[in-house]
Scaffold this motif. Structure first.
Motif, PDB file in Angstrom:
ATOM      1  N   THR A 237      13.432  73.870   6.723  1.00 26.66           N
ATOM      2  CA  THR A 237      13.190  73.758   8.162  1.00 26.66           C
ATOM      3  C   THR A 237      11.816  74.335   8.457  1.00 26.66           C
ATOM      4  O   THR A 237      11.535  75.484   8.103  1.00 26.66           O
ATOM      5  N   ILE A 238      10.979  73.535   9.120  1.00 28.15           N
ATOM      6  CA  ILE A 238       9.626  73.964   9.469  1.00 28.15           C
ATOM      7  C   ILE A 238       9.568  74.257  10.962  1.00 28.15           C
ATOM      8  O   ILE A 238      10.007  73.452  11.789  1.00 28.15           O
TER       9      ILE A 238
ATOM     10  N   SER B 286      19.111  63.928  14.847  1.00 26.26           N
ATOM     11  CA  SER B 286      18.056  63.670  13.874  1.00 26.26           C
ATOM     12  C   SER B 286      16.693  63.412  14.492  1.00 26.26           C
ATOM     13  O   SER B 286      15.691  63.341  13.777  1.00 26.26           O
ATOM     14  N   THR B 287      16.622  63.288  15.820  1.00 25.99           N
ATOM     15  CA  THR B 287      15.326  63.120  16.491  1.00 25.99           C
ATOM     16  C   THR B 287      14.960  64.335  17.331  1.00 25.99           C
ATOM     17  O   THR B 287      13.980  64.296  18.071  1.00 25.99           O
ATOM     18  N   SER B 288      15.724  65.412  17.228  1.00 28.74           N
ATOM     19  CA  SER B 288      15.508  66.609  18.040  1.00 28.74           C
ATOM     20  C   SER B 288      14.559  67.586  17.366  1.00 28.74           C
ATOM     21  O   SER B 288      14.379  67.579  16.149  1.00 28.74           O
ATOM     22  N   VAL B 289      13.994  68.448  18.206  1.00 33.11           N
ATOM     23  CA  VAL B 289      13.361  69.685  17.745  1.00 33.11           C
ATOM     24  C   VAL B 289      14.195  70.827  18.305  1.00 33.11           C
ATOM     25  O   VAL B 289      14.459  70.880  19.511  1.00 33.11           O
ATOM     26  N   ALA B 290      14.650  71.709  17.446  1.00 27.16           N
ATOM     27  CA  ALA B 290      15.460  72.844  17.877  1.00 27.16           C
ATOM     28  C   ALA B 290      14.587  73.845  18.623  1.00 27.16           C
ATOM     29  O   ALA B 290      13.536  74.242  18.130  1.00 27.16           O
ATOM     30  N   ALA B 291      15.015  74.242  19.801  1.00 26.37           N
ATOM     31  CA  ALA B 291      14.262  75.209  20.604  1.00 26.37           C
ATOM     32  C   ALA B 291      14.730  76.624  20.293  1.00 26.37           C
ATOM     33  O   ALA B 291      15.925  76.908  20.307  1.00 26.37           O
ATOM     34  N   MET B 292      13.772  77.502  19.994  1.00 26.79           N
ATOM     35  CA  MET B 292      14.061  78.931  19.867  1.00 26.79           C
ATOM     36  C   MET B 292      13.500  79.609  21.107  1.00 26.79           C
ATOM     37  O   MET B 292      12.328  79.983  21.168  1.00 26.79           O
TER      38      MET B 292
ATOM     39  N   GLU C 119      22.767  69.382  11.820  1.00 26.53           N
ATOM     40  CA  GLU C 119      22.644  68.708  13.116  1.00 26.53           C
ATOM     41  C   GLU C 119      21.300  68.018  13.273  1.00 26.53           C
ATOM     42  O   GLU C 119      21.206  66.961  13.918  1.00 26.53           O
ATOM     43  N   LEU C 120      20.257  68.575  12.693  1.00 22.94           N
ATOM     44  CA  LEU C 120      18.925  67.970  12.758  1.00 22.94           C
ATOM     45  C   LEU C 120      18.771  66.793  11.790  1.00 22.94           C
ATOM     46  O   LEU C 120      17.724  66.145  11.763  1.00 22.94           O
TER      47      LEU C 120
ATOM     48  N   LEU D  27      18.580  66.906   8.542  1.00 19.89           N
ATOM     49  CA  LEU D  27      17.698  67.198   7.419  1.00 19.89           C
ATOM     50  C   LEU D  27      18.359  66.941   6.067  1.00 19.89           C
ATOM     51  O   LEU D  27      17.679  66.603   5.089  1.00 19.89           O
ATOM     52  N   PHE D  28      19.685  67.091   5.987  1.00 21.88           N
ATOM     53  CA  PHE D  28      20.359  66.834   4.725  1.00 21.88           C
ATOM     54  C   PHE D  28      20.433  65.340   4.400  1.00 21.88           C
ATOM     55  O   PHE D  28      20.581  64.962   3.241  1.00 21.88           O
ATOM     56  N   ASP D  29      20.325  64.511   5.413  1.00 21.91           N
ATOM     57  CA  ASP D  29      20.471  63.070   5.201  1.00 21.91           C
ATOM     58  C   ASP D  29      19.137  62.379   4.963  1.00 21.91           C
ATOM     59  O   ASP D  29      19.041  61.470   4.149  1.00 21.91           O
ATOM     60  N   ASN D  30      18.090  62.818   5.671  1.00 20.55           N
ATOM     61  CA  ASN D  30      16.746  62.278   5.430  1.00 20.55           C
ATOM     62  C   ASN D  30      15.722  63.228   6.039  1.00 20.55           C
ATOM     63  O   ASN D  30      15.416  63.152   7.232  1.00 20.55           O
ATOM     64  N   PRO D  31      15.171  64.111   5.234  1.00 22.02           N
ATOM     65  CA  PRO D  31      14.218  65.083   5.775  1.00 22.02           C
ATOM     66  C   PRO D  31      12.778  64.585   5.809  1.00 22.02           C
ATOM     67  O   PRO D  31      11.902  65.293   6.313  1.00 22.02           O
ATOM     68  N   TYR D  32      12.503  63.394   5.291  1.00 21.19           N
ATOM     69  CA  TYR D  32      11.127  62.954   5.082  1.00 21.19           C
ATOM     70  C   TYR D  32      10.524  62.286   6.318  1.00 21.19           C
ATOM     71  O   TYR D  32      11.238  61.814   7.199  1.00 21.19           O
TER      72      TYR D  32
END
Length: 635
Positions: free
Chosen positions: A147-148, A250-256, A423-424, A426-431
Motif C-alpha cells: 500500500t502506497i 478498487s477505484t478508491s483512495v483510502a483517506a487517513m 477492499e482496495l 490490491l490482492f486482485d490487481n495491484p498494477y
C-alpha cells in the motif's frame, strides 16, 4: 508449522533474485474455476486468493498463514526513496529525502508492505516504480501487496506540509476550498486527487486535515479548512467522500483523516513536532468543539485516522501525547465513536532522528523517560494499529516473545490493515497502466479545475472607491513579487513606482523562525503574524507613493491593519499563480471567496484570545466569513 514457514521465507529471500521484477512475473493458475493469482505459490486457490469470497473470510484465511514476523512488519509505514528511473536498484539517494531507505530494503529486512512517498520522480517513472514494487511484493512468501500513501501534493503553494506536485494538477490549499465553501467543488477536487493518485498507484491519502485553526499562530493552518467546526465538517465529509466513494473499492483512495482529536489549539501556536512545544490547551473548555469535523469524517467512513503529536493538557487521566493516550484512542475513538478503522500514529513517536550533530527527539511527549520497547507497547495498548515513520517490527516481535504483548492483540490490528488492502482490490490487481497514468495525471481538464480553484478561492477584502477590477491594457503598472512577463499581458510594466499609474504587490503572511538548531523547525511558520521593521516600512512606503493593489497569501491569519488602511484594493489568496491573481485584479475572474478564519486587528488581540475558541479575537480587522464582490460592496 510456523517454524517451517519462517525458514521457507528466509530461504526464499536469499534465493529470490530481483530479476523476477524485470521479468514482470505474475503467477496465475487456471483450473476449473476462474483464473487467480497464486500468491503463496502452492498451486491451489486459497480463500484469500479467491475474489469471490467475502472480505472477512479472505482476511482470516491470510492471517492464519502469516508468521509473527510478517504480522509485525505490517504494523509499520515509513517513507521510501524512489530512483529517478523507477528502478529498484540500490542507488545513492539525492535531495532532502536522501536519508530514506528504499522499499525493497524495508520489504526484505523488515517485511514491511506500507510506504509513504515524499520526493517523487516524473509520472512515468513513478508509475513504473510502483509496478516494480508490486512485482517484488508478489514474489514474497504470501504475495501480500504493498500500500502506497502520500501527503498532499496538489497545492499550488510551497507549504512545507505539501509535497511537490511534480506533474499533478495544481489547486488552492484546503483553506481555499473552505473559502469557496462549495461542498460539491470540494468533492470534485478530492475526486480528481483520487483519479490522479490511483493512476500512479497511490492508494492511501495522508489527508484531509480536520483540525480547526482556532490558534492563529499554529504553523499547520494552511492544510485545514479554517477555524469554524461546521464549515470544516462539511468540507471534511465531502473530501473523504470524493477520495473513497460511498465505500472503499478498487477505484478508491483510502483517506487517513488527521489529526484526532484536533491539533489546532497549541499553546502559543508552538507545534508539537518539536521539543519546544507547550502542549494543547483548552482555556475556553472547548475540547468537544474540535471533535465535530472528525464526526463528519466518521459519517463518511474514513478508512483511517491519525492522532497528532500534541498532549491534551489536563483533558484525560495522564498528560501524554494522543497516540500514547488510551483514554483518547480506546476510550473516545474506539468506544464512544465505535471507530473500527485503522489508527496510525503520526511520524516518529518512538525513535530519535539525527540531523547532523543535532538530535531531534522522538515525539514521545509525556513519556520521554520510557524505552523504545516501552513506548511501542504503550502505543499498542492505547489502541493504535500502525506506527508512522518507524521501522521497528523487531520490537513487536520481542514484546510478543517475552510475553509482554499477546499475538492476539497484534492480530486485531493486522486484520484492520489487511481488510483495507482487500477492499482496495490490491490482492486482485495491484498494477497500474503506465501509459494511461501519463495521460490521466495533470491532464488539461484537471489543470483547468485547479486553475479555477486558485481564482475562485480568492477573497476581496477591500475595494476603495471601486478601484477593482482594473481595465487591462490601459495602465502603466509597477509590480513586486510578480513575474513582469506575466504582468505585461495586462498592462505596461514600468521599473519604478513613480512611473506607474498603479502598483500591484504580492505578499506572504509573516512568520518568525523558531530559535532552534533543528533546520526543519526553522522552516515551520511559527511566530508573530504582523510585518515589522524595514519590511513593513518598505511596503507602506510603496503604498504611500502610488495607488496600490495588495494580494496576500494567507497560510495563517495575517495581522495587517496598516496595510489594509493604505491599500486601494486588498485581496487574499490561498495558493494562486500570478496569472490567477491578475485575472482577478483585472476582472477576468470575479472573486467570491469568504474568509475561513478571522483576521485579527493586532498581535495583542492574538495573544489575548483563547487557543481553543473560534472567532474570539477582539475587534477583528476582518471577521470570519467576510468577503466582498465586484458587483457590490457587500453580499
Amino acid at each position: 508449522m510456523k517454524q517451517l514457514a519462517i525458514s521457507t521465507q528466509f530461504r526464499w529471500w536469499i534465493a529470490a533474485p530481483l530479476l523476477l521484477v524485470s521479468f514482470c512475473w505474475k503467477p496465475i493458475i487456471t483450473q476449473a474455476q476462474p483464473a487467480f493469482r497464486d500468491l503463496n505459490k502452492n498451486r491451489k486457490m486459497d480463500v484469500y486468493e479467491d475474489k469471490t469470497q467475502p472480505v472477512e473470510a479472505r482476511v482470516n484465511n491470510l492471517l492464519s498463514q502469516m508468521t509473527l514476523e510478517e504480522k509485525a512488519g505490517m504494523l509499520f509505514i515509513n517513507g521510501a526513496r524512489i530512483n529517478d528511473d523507477g528502478s529498484l536498484d540500490e542507488k545513492p539517494g539525492q535531495g532532502m529525502f536522501a536519508f530514506a531507505p528504499t522499499a525493497p530494503k524495508l520489504m526484505r529486512e523488515k517485511m514491511m508492505n506500507h510506504f509513504n512517498l515524499w520526493q517523487v520522480p516524473g509520472i512515468r517513472a513513478l508509475a513504473t516504480w510502483y509496478n516494480n514494487v508490486q512485482h517484488l511484493a508478489e514474489s514474497t512468501r504470501l504475495g501480500i501487496p504493498v500500500t502506497i500513501a502520500s501527503d498532499p501534493r496538489h497545492a499550488f503553494s510551497s507549504s512545507i506540509f505539501a509535497m511537490a506536485a511534480n506533474g499533478f494538477s495544481l489547486w488552492c490549499e484546503p483553506l481555499g476550498l473552505a473559502a469557496i465553501g462549495d461542498e460539491a467543488f470540494t468533492r470534485k477536487f478530492a475526486d480528481v486527487v483520487r483519479q490522479e493518485y490511483v493512476a500512479v498507484g497511490i492508494r492511501e491519502a495522508l489527508h484531509p486535515m480536520a483540525d480547526l485553526s482556532t490558534e492563529p499562530r499554529w504553523p499547520r493552518i494552511s492544510g485545514t479548512f479554517g477555524e469554524d467546526a461546521q464549515l470544516s465538517a462539511k468540507m471534511t465529509y465531502a473530501y473523504v467522500e470524493g477520495l473513497q466513494g460511498a465505500k472503499l473499492n478498487s477505484t478508491s483512495v483510502a483517506a487517513m483523516t488527521k489529526h484526532f482529536s484536533g491539533g489546532g489549539p497549541q499553546k502559543e501556536g508552538l507545534d508539537p513536532h518539536f521539543e519546544f512545544q507547550k502542549g494543547q490547551v483548552y482555556p475556553g473548555k472547548n475540547f468537544n468543539y474540535h471533535l465535530i469535523p472528525f464526526e463528519a469524517a466518521f459519517k463518511a467512513h474514513t478508512a483511517a485516522i491519525m492522532p497528532y503529536y500534541g498532549v491534551p493538557m489536563n483533558q484525560t487521566d495522564e498528560n501524554v501525547g494522543f497516540s500514547y493516550n488510551k483514554a483518547i484512542i480506546t476510550g473516545l475513538l474506539r468506544n464512544k465513536y465505535h471507530y473500527d478503522g485503522v489508527v496510525c500514529t503520526d511520524w516518529g513517536l518512538v525513535t530519535d532522528a539525527h540531523i547532523g550533530s543535532y538530535v531531534w527527539p522522538a515525539r514521545a511527549w509525556g513519556v520521554e523517560n520510557l524505552s523504545a520497547e516501552e513506548r511501542v507497547l504503550k502505543i499498542i495498548n492505547a489502541g493504535v494499529d500502525q506506527f508512522g515513520g518507524e521501522n521497528l517490527p523487531e520490537i513487536v516481535i520481542q514484546l510478543v516473545k517475552e510475553g509482554k504483548l499477546k499475538e492476539s492483540r497484534i492480530d486485531v490490528s493486522v486484520k484492520r490493515l489487511l481488510r483495507q488492502k482487500f477492499e482496495l482490490g490490491l490482492f486482485d490487481n495491484p498494477y497500474v497502466d503506465v501509459e494511461k497514468a501519463t495521460q490521466i495525471v495533470g491532464k488539461e481538464a484537471f489543470r483547468k479545475l485547479g486553475d479555477e480553484s486558485q481564482r475562485r478561492s480568492m477573497i476581496l477584502l477591500k475595494n476603495q472607491s471601486n478601484t477593482l477590477p482594473l481595465t487591462a491594457g490601459k495602465l502603466k503598472i509597477y509590480v513586486e513579487h510578480i513575474d513582469p512577463k506575466v504582468a505585461a499581458e495586462y498592462g505596461t510594466v514600468v521599473e519604478k513606482p513613480e512611473q506607474a499609474d498603479l502598483a500591484i504587490i504580492r505578499l506572504n503572511t509573516p512568520w518568525v523562525p523558531a530559535d532552534t538548531a533543528n533546520f526543519l523547525a526553522k522552516m515551520f511558520h511559527h511566530g508573530d503574524l504582523d510585518f515589522k521593521g524595514a519590511v513593513k516600512d518598505n511596503i507602506l512606503h510603496l503604498l504611500n507613493t502610488v495607488p496600490t493593489i495588495v494580494d496576500i497569501f494567507l497560510d495563517r491569519p495575517a495581522v495587517i491593519p496598516e496595510i489594509s488602511a493604505k491599500a486601494k484594493g486588498l485581496l487574499a489568496d490561498f495558493g494562486a499563480s500570478d496569472a490567477a491573481v491578475l485575472d482577478v485584479v483585472f476582472g477576468k475572474y470575479h472573486p467570491g471567496g469568504k474568509l475561513p478564519f478571522e483576521l485579527p486587528s493586532s498581535m495583542e488581540a492574538v495573544r489575548n484570545q483563547k487557543e481553543d475558541l473560534p472567532h474570539d479575537s477582539k475587534d477583528p480587522l476582518y471577521p470570519f466569513g467576510f468577503g466582498l464582490h465586484y458587483s457590490s460592496l457587500k453580499k
